[in-house]
Design a protein around this motif. Structure first.
Motif, PDB file in Angstrom:
ATOM      1  N   ALA A 449      11.477   9.960 -29.468  1.00 43.62           N
ATOM      2  CA  ALA A 449      12.418  11.305 -29.662  1.00 43.62           C
ATOM      3  C   ALA A 449      12.585  11.213 -31.387  1.00 43.62           C
ATOM      4  CB  ALA A 449      13.820  11.190 -28.960  1.00 43.62           C
ATOM      5  N   GLU A 453      11.378  13.843 -33.930  1.00 42.37           N
ATOM      6  CA  GLU A 453      12.546  14.534 -34.816  1.00 42.37           C
ATOM      7  C   GLU A 453      12.211  14.584 -36.199  1.00 42.37           C
ATOM      8  OE1 GLU A 453      16.488  16.342 -35.258  1.00 42.37           O
ATOM      9  OE2 GLU A 453      14.687  16.573 -34.030  1.00 42.37           O
ATOM     10  N   ALA A 465      11.706  16.098 -29.406  1.00 44.47           N
ATOM     11  CA  ALA A 465      12.774  15.008 -29.742  1.00 44.47           C
ATOM     12  C   ALA A 465      13.908  15.273 -28.554  1.00 44.47           C
ATOM     13  CB  ALA A 465      13.255  15.367 -30.990  1.00 44.47           C
ATOM     14  N   TYR A 468      12.767  13.942 -24.861  1.00 43.07           N
ATOM     15  CA  TYR A 468      12.706  12.693 -24.785  1.00 43.07           C
ATOM     16  C   TYR A 468      14.129  12.039 -24.852  1.00 43.07           C
ATOM     17  CZ  TYR A 468       7.752  11.834 -25.112  1.00 43.07           C
ATOM     18  OH  TYR A 468       6.421  11.666 -24.803  1.00 43.07           O
ATOM     19  N   CYS A 469      15.134  12.907 -25.574  1.00 40.96           N
ATOM     20  CA  CYS A 469      16.592  12.265 -25.751  1.00 40.96           C
ATOM     21  C   CYS A 469      17.066  12.222 -24.125  1.00 40.96           C
ATOM     22  CB  CYS A 469      17.149  12.927 -26.657  1.00 40.96           C
ATOM     23  SG  CYS A 469      17.255  12.122 -28.394  1.00 40.96           S
TER      24      CYS A 469
END
Length: 514
Positions: A449, A453, A465, A468-469
């Motif tokens: 992430a 980002e 990002a 994935y977070c």
């Protein structure tokens, strides 16, 4: 906490290599002389029960048989005193003081030797064992075994087969081993059937033939051979085509477990835990792991240690975890040695000792533990118990990462990203974070992430990002949860969550955090 770990698999048995004493095969008809108070039929059944129960892996049956033999020995019967003394140094359940072993052997040997000299096959076999394990005379032992084998003694045939298979005291000869096992199997002896089946399974001394191995294992299992039952479970769990039947695998593991076979107990627990042939049943699985561990099954001891360490189904107890890991480590378990290293490192269940922790990690990694390679790498990275050395950490992380250990893949990605111990490369960091995430390692998702980002090694994408977070946060990564909150994501677990006004390339959201 243990953290990420490899799954332990089932245990398949091999030959009846019950070193150092090959307690093999059922006895042939045995007529006792008048010195023995019980009749010949009763004595024959008792001897067969004693010898067969342990070799077939049936601990519950063996406990009963040992008790019967001990009671006869305590009654003063010389044959059973001789039998008990033979096994005393090799089998803990038959343990006797050294003085009593010597006295029982001296008392019973003339009686048994007289029978052997009169061509009694059972007595010839027992005198052979005495020559092998008490007289340390292999040549004499082989002579007695061969005399008994010529009289169709399955005991002697199996023992000679094992000696020729392993080259123990004789020149190794797999084909001759197969001949002796075949002779024992032909008489319907369950250990002969089991051993010959294992030869067919491996293709040793005979053509490789899974079907014949399966037939022989079924014959042995039908006579109560719990190791054959366990092997059938393994075959039906891991086989192909008609031999891939999880329900049958579960059934055979259970039969083996209920006979008191410790590997069967472990494998039955493994099947229950992982839903092989049934719905997962962790509570029942733990019960069988405990039973196997108490019998000294090494993999089960590791799992019981993990239960106490992590509080899996039982209250956490680091001291008991240390106890079980120690038992398994004493049997050569690299995984247990790795866990001991973690306990020493963190002072859990034992006094904190970084030097011992490093020593444990070294021994475990030398013995093949991949998690221990990673743990040792962390010690070099942080300078715990060793001089800080990023290059050494990089080497160890690489070995563990290439072996497929997700935490090591993630750690290696961090070194590549920072240029510690290796050349800085965001592209290589992305590669290793991705590999770790393929195993759904939460920290790797967060690291991916952050690459998206800030556009490091990949095209910048705030949307990716955030995705994935979310994945990392769902798996308990605290930093991912904090990042989502800081960036205004509310209800981020829902499929339609979105940050108002966020889009790729947004100058405000794509700024690197301090």
């Amino acid at each position: 906490m243990i953290g990420w770990r490899f799954k332990t698999g089932v245990v398949a048995a091999g030959f009846l290599l019950l070193a150092p004493l090959p307690m093999l095969a059922q006895g042939e008809p045995f007529g006792m002389e008048h010195q023995v108070a019980q009749d010949a039929v009763d004595a024959k059944a008792m001897v067969e029960r004693f010898i067969n129960a342990r070799t077939s892996g049936s601990m519950d049956e063996f406990l009963i048989a040992v008790d019967m033999v001990k009671r006869r020995a305590e009654e003063g019967q010389p044959f059973f005193r001789f039998l008990l003394a033979l096994y005393a140094p090799q089998e803990p359940l038959c343990a006797l003081p050294k003085e009593k072993v010597a006295a029982y052997l001296k008392e019973g040997r003339p009686f048994v030797l007289r029978l052997a000299q009169n061509d009694h096959p059972m007595a010839q076999y027992l005198i052979g064992l005495e020559s092998l394990f008490h007289g340390k005379n292999i040549a004499e032992a082989v002579t007695w075994f061969e005399r008994a084998a010529r009289q169709e003694s399955a005991l002697a045939q199996n023992t000679l087969g094992l000696m020729y298979y392993t080259g123990n005291g004789v020149e190794k000869d797999i084909h001759r081993a197969a001949l002796y096992f075949r002779q024992a199997a032909a008489s319907g002896d369950m250990n002969g059937e089991y051993n010959l089946g294992t030869l067919y399974s491996r293709g040793d001394g005979v053509p490789q033939d899974d079907e014949m191995a399966n037939v022989l294992y079924h014959r042995a299992a039908g006579q109560g051979h719990s190791i054959a039952m366990n092997n059938l479970g393994w075959i039906y769990q891991n086989g192909k085509g008609p031999y891939n039947q999880p329900v049958k695998a579960l059934s055979w593991y259970r039969k083996s477990a209920e006979c008191g076979n410790r590997d069967g107990q472990y494998n039955y627990g493994f099947a229950l835990m992982n839903g092989i042939g049934c719905s997962p049943n962790p509570k029942a699985a733990r019960l069988w792991f405990f039973r196997a561990a108490k019998q000294g099954q090494r993999e089960a001891q590791v799992l019981v240690g993990e239960m106490y360490q992590n509080g899996e189904g039982i209250p956490p107890d680091p001291a008991k975890a240390f106890e079980w890991f120690t038992k398994a480590a004493e049997q050569g378990s690299a995984d247990a040695r790795y866990h001991l290293g973690n306990l020493y490192l963190n002072g859990e269940g034992v006094g904190k000792d970084v030097d011992r922790a490093v020593a444990c990690f070294r021994r475990a990694s030398d013995a093949g533990s991949v998690p221990a390679l990673h743990a040792l790498g962390l010690c070099f990275y942080r300078g715990k118990g060793v001089t800080k050395d990023y290059a050494k950490a990089f080497e160890l992380f690489t070995r563990a990462a290439e072996a497929g250990f997700p935490p090591a893949q993630n750690s290696l990605g961090m070194l590549c990203l920072r240029g510690e111990g290796t050349e800085q490369s965001a592209a290589f960091a992305f590669k290793w974070f991705t590999k770790a995430w393929e195993s759904r390692f939460p920290d790797a998702a967060f690291n991916l992430a952050m690459l998206y980002e800030y556009g490091q090694g990949v095209e910048r994408s705030h949307v990716k990002a955030a995705e994935y977070c979310r994945e990392a946060a769902r798996r308990g990564n605290v930093r991912a949860t904090e990042w989502l909150a800081q960036n205004g994501y509310v209800g981020w677990g829902a499929a339609d969550d979105r940050k108002q006004g966020a889009k790729d390339g947004n100058s405000e959201t794509d700024k690197k955090e301090d």
